[in-house]
Design an enzyme around this catalytic site. Structure first.
Site, mmCIF file in Angstrom:
data_model
loop_
_atom_site.group_PDB
_atom_site.id
_atom_site.type_symbol
_atom_site.label_atom_id
_atom_site.label_comp_id
_atom_site.label_asym_id
_atom_site.label_seq_id
_atom_site.Cartn_x
_atom_site.Cartn_y
_atom_site.Cartn_z
ATOM 1 N N ASP A 86 0.837 -1.199 0.000
ATOM 2 C CA ASP A 86 0.000 0.000 0.000
ATOM 3 C C ASP A 86 0.871 1.248 0.000
ATOM 4 O O ASP A 86 2.083 1.182 -0.175
ATOM 5 C CB ASP A 86 -0.962 -0.018 1.196
ATOM 6 C CG ASP A 86 -0.245 -0.242 2.520
ATOM 7 O OD1 ASP A 86 0.735 0.477 2.777
ATOM 8 O OD2 ASP A 86 -0.672 -1.120 3.297
ATOM 9 N N HIS A 413 0.775 -8.584 -4.678
ATOM 10 C CA HIS A 413 -0.215 -7.597 -4.234
ATOM 11 C C HIS A 413 0.532 -6.319 -3.872
ATOM 12 O O HIS A 413 0.997 -6.145 -2.748
ATOM 13 C CB HIS A 413 -0.965 -8.162 -3.028
ATOM 14 C CG HIS A 413 -2.011 -7.255 -2.466
ATOM 15 N ND1 HIS A 413 -3.349 -7.349 -2.807
ATOM 16 C CD2 HIS A 413 -1.935 -6.240 -1.558
ATOM 17 C CE1 HIS A 413 -4.038 -6.438 -2.141
ATOM 18 N NE2 HIS A 413 -3.199 -5.753 -1.376
ATOM 19 N N ASP A 465 -0.378 -17.392 -6.578
ATOM 20 C CA ASP A 465 0.018 -16.206 -7.348
ATOM 21 C C ASP A 465 -1.184 -15.412 -7.838
ATOM 22 O O ASP A 465 -1.365 -15.187 -9.036
ATOM 23 C CB ASP A 465 0.916 -16.595 -8.530
ATOM 24 C CG ASP A 465 1.651 -15.380 -9.113
ATOM 25 O OD1 ASP A 465 1.728 -14.342 -8.425
ATOM 26 O OD2 ASP A 465 2.156 -15.477 -10.253
ATOM 27 N N GLU A 474 1.293 -10.619 -0.800
ATOM 28 C CA GLU A 474 1.772 -9.265 -0.504
ATOM 29 C C GLU A 474 3.165 -9.303 0.118
ATOM 30 O O GLU A 474 3.369 -9.904 1.168
ATOM 31 C CB GLU A 474 0.814 -8.542 0.438
ATOM 32 C CG GLU A 474 1.186 -7.081 0.656
ATOM 33 C CD GLU A 474 0.103 -6.306 1.404
ATOM 34 O OE1 GLU A 474 0.153 -5.063 1.383
ATOM 35 O OE2 GLU A 474 -0.786 -6.940 2.011
#
Length: 491
Positions: A86, A413, A465, A474
């Site tokens: 993020d 991710h 994946d 992530e």
């Protein structure tokens, strides 16, 4: 008949020689792979950079971002690292992986230098410590988060395009956070040791901050998410006793001041037996640092000191399957702690094995476990087996480090990696467009997040994946930072 025997013997020896040659070549290939992985592990940190990027930035698909961080509080909070996949800056895990980067730089300095990666490793560390210095503008003030976790996670945007709110959150005397302050003190103290040989002035600045933060953490006890409530849903702390011990251990190693050793020996407990070492639980780290003192003969190994050492070695015995509460292993041999991002725990534990192997070697000592003895070489062999698993020697024949080999995660991710680089297309990608055009796109990420270590497979060695699977796909700096040291140790 005798000629046949001689011929068979020659054939046998030829076959053996060929096998030995192939094995030696394979071993050499693995060794070279460790060095390649080490180089790439440090590139990952450049992909995580926030702020104004330097002229020597090697990950060129990233651009400048979050250049107004801290402006709401009239403090410069630009720089530092983004959290995982993020665009948040969470101070609690950031400080932990800074400590682990520092520890990697300290223990494996010789190996990093030999592989010509010491400069890059120190640069990765300094990008973090420069930010932490800015985040600590007053003795009893520490900024522990930039960005709103909820709005950030509701959008899928490149960091360069961010339009989500960037509020600054802090702890202070009225809003304490002993865990956050303690971990940041540990990071500063550890980093001071790493920088001392090359930049003593900078090391002294770091020590000054570490001392202030430790006193702040002790004087105003409290759990940080009670003050920075937004962090609670993402990185909630389970307590602050471990961070205070961890900080004291690092401050003692950095300064050799008796007051920090006294804190360790007079504490109510040592943490007892632990089942993991992570961004939330630093007891194992503190135990290992105190055990090092005992192994070096700098302190008497009795009383509380002996308890720290015993607990550190109990954790190691359990990792090595020779303890009384052994760590679970997958069928393929991976140390398995928890389902969500298991590899963060594996790399941290593997770092402990690598560092303690060094301590045992230097002390000419071994560990007596409930189910057998462990030599220094046993610890390093176990560490190497975990590295090999992560780099591809596993049932899926997949490297869980992006960019190593040909079969590695193509869809981690990660916002920045999964959206076209701003250097190729400057058209802003909005909050919802990111989800529609990129997050839900079945194609591989357009940018290779070189050196990132994903969360890893499940307890049956299976990895899918899928970008949507944040628990396994992530990557996070808390996974990568200890792995830098492990890779250097085995390379």
């Amino acid at each position: 008949m005798s000629q046949l025997k001689i011929g068979s013997s020659q054939c046998l020896w030829t076959s053996i020689c060929i096998v030995l040659f192939v094995l030696s070549m394979a071993r050499g290939a693995v060794s070279r792979n460790y060095g390649d992985a080490l180089t790439k592990s440090l590139l990952y940190f450049e992909a995580q950079r926030s702020g104004k990027l330097p002229s020597n930035q090697r990950v060129t698909w990233r651009g400048d971002s979050a250049l107004r961080d801290g402006s709401d509080a009239h403090v410069d909070l630009t720089g530092g690292y983004y959290d995982a996949g993020d665009n948040m800056k969470f101070g609690f895990p950031l400080a932990f992986f800074t400590t682990m980067l520092a520890w990697s730089n300290i223990e494996m300095a010789t190996q990093l230098k030999a592989h010509q990666e010491q400069e890059n490793a120190l640069a990765a560390l300094k990008w973090a410590t420069d930010f932490l210095i800015k985040a600590h503008p007053e003795p009893n003030v520490l900024y522990g988060q930039v960005g709103d976790g909820n709005s950030d996670h509701e959008c899928w945007m490149r960091p360069e395009d961010m339009t989500t709110p960037r509020p600054s959150f802090r702890i202070d005397a009225q809003h304490p956070g002993s865990d956050l302050a303690g971990e940041t003190a540990a990071a500063m103290a550890a980093a001071s040791i790493a920088f001392a040989p090359s930049d003593e002035a900078y090391a002294q600045i770091l020590i000054g901050h570490a001392k202030e933060l430790f006193e702040f953490a002790k004087a105003y006890p409290g759990i940080y998410q009670n003050s920075i409530t937004n962090a609670g849903g993402f990185y909630a702390s389970s307590g602050y006793e471990d961070e205070l011990l961890w900080a004291a251990a690092w401050l003692h190693r950095a300064t050799n001041d008796q007051i920090y050793l006294d804190y360790l020996t007079q504490a109510s407990g040592t943490g007892g037996p632990r089942t993991a070492f992570s961004w939330d639980d630093k007891f194992v780290g503190a135990q290992v640092l105190v055990a090092k003192l005992a192994l070096e003969g700098k302190v008497e190994s009795n009383g509380k000191i002996a308890e720290y050492k015993s607990m550190a070695e109990q954790f190691i015995c359990n990792c090595a399957q020779k303890g009384s509460n052994n760590v679970k292993k997958t069928p393929g041999g991976l140390l398995y702690f928890l389902p969500w991002n298991n590899l963060q725990y594996t790399t941290a534990a593997t770092f402990v094995l690598s560092a303690y192997s060094k301590y045992l070697t230097d002390a000419k000592a071994s560990i007596q476990c409930p189910n057998g003895a462990l030599q220094a070489s046993d610890l390093l062999d176990l560490a190497r087996s975990q590295v090999d698993y992560i780099l591809g020697s596993n049932p899926q024949n997949m490297s869980y480090m992006v960019g190593v080999g040909t079969n590695y995660p193509k869809k981690p991710h990660h916002r920045a990696a999964s959206i076209v680089s701003i250097t190729k297309d400057k058209t802003p990608v909005t909050c919802s467009e990111g989800f529609d055009a990129w997050f839900n796109n079945p194609a591989p990420n357009p940018n290779v997040l070189m050196g990132a270590v994903v969360g890893g497979p499940n307890d049956n060695d299976v990895y899918g994946d899928e970008r949507t699977d944040y628990q396994h796909a992530e990557p996070a700096p808390a996974t990568a930072a200890p792995f830098v040291g492990v890779l250097a140790a085995v390379a």
